[in-house]
Enzyme design. Structure first.
Site, mmCIF file in Angstrom:
data_model
loop_
_atom_site.group_PDB
_atom_site.id
_atom_site.type_symbol
_atom_site.label_atom_id
_atom_site.label_comp_id
_atom_site.label_asym_id
_atom_site.label_seq_id
_atom_site.Cartn_x
_atom_site.Cartn_y
_atom_site.Cartn_z
ATOM 1 N N CYS A 2 0.905 -1.133 0.000
ATOM 2 C CA CYS A 2 0.000 0.000 0.000
ATOM 3 C C CYS A 2 0.947 1.187 0.000
ATOM 4 O O CYS A 2 2.156 1.006 0.192
ATOM 5 C CB CYS A 2 -0.814 0.087 1.291
ATOM 6 S SG CYS A 2 -2.192 -1.062 1.396
ATOM 7 N N GLY A 28 -1.261 0.814 -4.751
ATOM 8 C CA GLY A 28 -2.612 0.450 -4.325
ATOM 9 C C GLY A 28 -3.635 1.184 -5.150
ATOM 10 O O GLY A 28 -3.592 2.414 -5.225
ATOM 11 N N ASN A 101 1.042 0.118 5.777
ATOM 12 C CA ASN A 101 1.440 -0.734 4.670
ATOM 13 C C ASN A 101 2.052 -1.996 5.259
ATOM 14 O O ASN A 101 2.986 -1.926 6.040
ATOM 15 C CB ASN A 101 2.471 -0.012 3.789
ATOM 16 C CG ASN A 101 3.112 -0.919 2.744
ATOM 17 O OD1 ASN A 101 4.246 -0.704 2.349
ATOM 18 N ND2 ASN A 101 2.404 -1.926 2.281
ATOM 19 N N GLY A 102 1.509 -3.144 4.878
ATOM 20 C CA GLY A 102 2.040 -4.409 5.371
ATOM 21 C C GLY A 102 0.916 -5.319 5.803
ATOM 22 O O GLY A 102 -0.238 -5.131 5.404
ATOM 23 N N TYR A 257 9.204 -5.879 -8.397
ATOM 24 C CA TYR A 257 7.959 -5.415 -9.011
ATOM 25 C C TYR A 257 7.283 -4.231 -8.321
ATOM 26 O O TYR A 257 6.824 -3.299 -8.983
ATOM 27 C CB TYR A 257 6.965 -6.592 -9.072
ATOM 28 C CG TYR A 257 5.529 -6.203 -9.346
ATOM 29 C CD1 TYR A 257 5.124 -5.772 -10.619
ATOM 30 C CD2 TYR A 257 4.554 -6.243 -8.340
ATOM 31 C CE1 TYR A 257 3.797 -5.408 -10.870
ATOM 32 C CE2 TYR A 257 3.231 -5.887 -8.593
ATOM 33 C CZ TYR A 257 2.859 -5.473 -9.850
ATOM 34 O OH TYR A 257 1.556 -5.117 -10.092
HETATM 35 O O1 LIG Z 1 1.999 -13.947 -13.416
HETATM 36 P P1 LIG Z 1 1.021 -12.877 -13.065
HETATM 37 O O2 LIG Z 1 0.076 -13.315 -11.986
HETATM 38 O O3 LIG Z 1 0.299 -12.341 -14.260
HETATM 39 O O4 LIG Z 1 1.793 -11.680 -12.375
HETATM 40 C C1 LIG Z 1 2.981 -11.127 -12.876
HETATM 41 C C2 LIG Z 1 2.718 -9.935 -13.775
HETATM 42 O O5 LIG Z 1 1.935 -8.922 -13.077
HETATM 43 C C3 LIG Z 1 2.684 -7.724 -13.001
HETATM 44 O O6 LIG Z 1 2.299 -6.811 -14.000
HETATM 45 P P2 LIG Z 1 1.194 -5.666 -13.806
HETATM 46 O O7 LIG Z 1 0.308 -5.634 -14.974
HETATM 47 O O8 LIG Z 1 0.536 -5.797 -12.482
HETATM 48 O O9 LIG Z 1 1.989 -4.287 -13.675
HETATM 49 P P3 LIG Z 1 3.085 -3.548 -14.572
HETATM 50 O O10 LIG Z 1 2.346 -2.781 -15.637
HETATM 51 O O11 LIG Z 1 3.760 -2.653 -13.580
HETATM 52 O O12 LIG Z 1 4.033 -4.539 -15.142
HETATM 53 C C4 LIG Z 1 4.117 -8.144 -13.216
HETATM 54 O O13 LIG Z 1 4.879 -7.080 -13.750
HETATM 55 C C5 LIG Z 1 3.988 -9.275 -14.201
HETATM 56 O O14 LIG Z 1 3.836 -8.772 -15.502
HETATM 57 N N1 LIG Z 2 -1.110 -3.914 1.018
HETATM 58 C C1 LIG Z 2 -1.097 -3.440 2.234
HETATM 59 O O1 LIG Z 2 -0.122 -2.934 2.734
HETATM 60 C C2 LIG Z 2 -2.409 -3.613 2.974
HETATM 61 C C3 LIG Z 2 -2.499 -3.010 4.344
HETATM 62 C C4 LIG Z 2 -3.596 -3.691 5.172
HETATM 63 N N2 LIG Z 2 -3.193 -5.040 5.516
HETATM 64 C C5 LIG Z 2 -4.923 -3.699 4.404
HETATM 65 O O2 LIG Z 2 -5.304 -4.723 3.887
HETATM 66 O O3 LIG Z 2 -5.540 -2.673 4.282
HETATM 67 MG MG LIG Z 3 3.855 -6.564 -15.605
#
Ligand SMILES: O=P(O)(O)OC[C@H]1O[C@H](OP(=O)(O)OP(=O)(O)O)[C@H](O)[C@@H]1O
Ligand SMILES: NC(=O)CC[C@H](N)C(=O)O
Ligand SMILES: [Mg+2]
Length: 509
Positions: A2, A28, A101-102, A257
């Site tokens: 988050c 988020g 966040n966490g 990522y």
């Molecule tokens: O194997 P999966 O479950 O599909 O997850 C992995 C993918 O999801 C993310 O991309 P995302 O579209 O979330 O964001 P990005 O545009 O920052 O790459 C990540 O960069 C991979 O491309």
């Molecule tokens: N991704 C997060 O950091 C989530 C914070 C918190 N556990 C929530 O679900 O709102």
């Molecule tokens: Mg991606």
């Protein structure tokens, strides 16, 4: 993950917090919230949606005050109801608001404890509301009319003793100041900085340094694991280590990522770490496949771009943009349901045929988690006329659930769980699949800051550094948060919403 932010300024901070949240939007996309403090009054706006949709001019006008905190949410506990959007509020002591966040790994036991021993009521299923109440209780037991920095730090110390899991937190004590703290393992990031204005110095804490630099703040440093920082409404700043055995174990997936490449986390440039990931992956490919026949390297936008570029350079193979991303679709991985994620990959990415037609392409992604993206993308590459489709992941196989704030709670939803690389390759329909080695990923990150002895790598090695993560806990989490049960809860909530609207202690309007 988050995104969290807090600012103590000399004029209204609403616009700066809003701007910082838009910079942290990649952390988020489900809900956003801002609370500001003007004298002894709080003003809160939070709801489901992206930052630009949650805050309209009419809300911004009313979010007055020279200090405030904000949050963008990607749910990893509880539900996705707008009542669980953050910041959360408790009125006693002083009026405290908090954004987190966490993920806490003992929140069920703590919730029980808070009720039985501390006589406090929790109204949602959010772990963050539990965290807020633990902190509030510990501050309240000190019984001071005006809290001093040492009181606040002693409450944080008690939080570290009671709470398990990962937490980077920003909180505001109404009328007094802003506090931020990081768990004793430093799993999730949080940093702080300052900017000079005509009226004096302003302070900001945020999940990522990019929120600071984007708003003209100068990054001072990251919070150390276990450390807390308290900035009074008058602009005095205090820091203190509040944990007995702090040990920095930052989440390596931030570098893979989660974080933006232009952020610096724990003194590591995320961008440079990703370049090194590309370089090391290319070296492995050359070692294992010296006579490869790759014609072109194509990244899967956005996140893999940086590592794919350096991979291509090291291989000395052409780098081409074969997929164009629709900039109006958010990140698919952090969407709440599998159906939505699957549909979004096609809506989000479109192939440029001439880059594929008759060629042997190496598609590069930063990671393969559920396999949603690579499944679709490989099919699209074939439809665009590719001869051979090879696939490379800049991270090792994601085999284990995450319990520290990344929503991958169910092992059987992870494509690499219990499968060999050959099996995964066949399942995603690639002609060849190559993964980064874990040691190379760790080296790629650690080269940015050799002082870091250990990263939190549980999704790759199943080693959980914080909390007592038993088989039973993992099973419980899987039952609670697998896609099917989340989907069922969301459907029920949507039906209730359509019929009656949300009735909760927080009603967004
Ligand atoms: O194997 P999966 O479950 O599909 O997850 C992995 C993918 O999801 C993310 O991309 P995302 O579209 O979330 O964001 P990005 O545009 O920052 O790459 C990540 O960069 C991979 O491309
Ligand atoms: N991704 C997060 O950091 C989530 C914070 C918190 N556990 C929530 O679900 O709102
Ligand atoms: Mg991606």
């Amino acid at each position: 993950m988050c995104g969290i932010v807090g600012i103590v300024g000399h004029s209204n901070v609403n616009q700066s917090i809003y701007d910082a949240l838009t910079v942290l939007q990649h952390r988020g996309q489900d809900a956003a919230g801002i609370v500001t403090c003007d004298g002894d009054r709080l003003f809160l706006r939070k709801d489901n949606g992206m930052v630009r949709d949650v805050f309209r001019t009419r809300h911004m006008r009313r979010l007055v005050g020279n200090m405030g905190i904000g949050h963008v949410r990607y749910p990893t506990a509880g539900s996705s109801s707008s009542a669980e959007a953050q910041p959360f509020y408790v009125n006693s002591p002083y009026g405290i608001t908090l954004a987190h966040n966490g993920n806490l790994t003992n929140s069920a036991a703590l919730a029980e404890d808070i009720f039985r021993a501390d006589l406090r009521h929790i109204n949602t299923t959010s772990d963050s509301e539990v965290l807020l109440n633990v902190f509030a209780h510990e501050l309240q037991t000190l019984g001071k009319l005006m809290p001093q920095p040492e009181d606040i730090f002693s409450a944080v110390r008690r939080v570290h003793e009671r709470v398990e899991g990962a937490y980077a937190v920003v909180a505001m004590i109404t009328g007094y100041g802003i506090l931020a703290f990081r768990d004793p393992y430093g799993v999730r990031p949080v940093c702080f900085g300052k900017r000079e204005t005509d009226k004096g110095t302003e302070y900001m804490v945020a999940s990522e340094s990019v929120a600071l630099s984007g708003l003209g703040f100068h990054l001072e440093r990251d919070l150390a694991p276990g450390e807390a920082i308290y900035i009074t409404s008058q602009g005095e700043i205090f820091t203190q280590q509040c944990a007995d055995n702090p040990r920095l174990n930052p989440c390596i997936f931030e570098h893979v990522y989660l974080a933006r490449p232009d952020s610096i986390i724990d003194d590591i440039s995320v961008y440079k770490a990703r370049l090194r990931m590309g370089e090391k992956l290319a070296e492995k490919l050359l070692r294992e496949w010296p006579d490869h026949d790759i014609d072109v390297v194509i990244p899967i936008p956005d996140t893999s771009r940086t590592s794919a570029l350096q991979l291509a350079n090291t291989l000395d193979v052409k780098f081409r943009e074969g997929f164009i991303k629709n900039r109006y679709i958010g990140r698919t991985f952090i969407m709440p349901g599998q159906q939505q994620r699957k549909k979004s990959v096609r809506q989000k990415l479109n192939a440029i045929e001439l880059e594929f037609s008759g060629k042997n392409v190496l598609l590069v992604d930063d990671s393969i988690v559920r396999g949603t993206t690579c499944n679709e993308i490989i099919q699209m590459a074939r439809e665009a006329g590719a001869n051979k489709v090879y696939f490379a992941s800049a991270a090792p196989p994601v085999q284990f659930p995450n319990v520290y704030g990344i929503d991958m709670p169910a092992a059987n939803e992870l494509i690499a769980h219990g499968r060999s690389v050959e099996e995964i390759c066949a399942l995603i329909g690639a002609d060849k699949l190559i993964y980064q080695d874990l040691q190379d990923l760790v080296d790629a990150c650690r080269e940015g800051n050799p002082a870091i002895e250990q990263f939190e790598c549980s999704v790759f090695d199943g080693n959980y550094v914080a909390g007592n993560i038993s088989r039973d806990y993992l099973d419980y989490l899987e039952r609670l948060r697998n896609d099917a049960s989340k989907h069922k809860r969301d459907r029920e909530r949507a039906a209730a919403l359509a019929e009656n609207g949300i009735i909760d202690l927080h009603n967004a309007e």
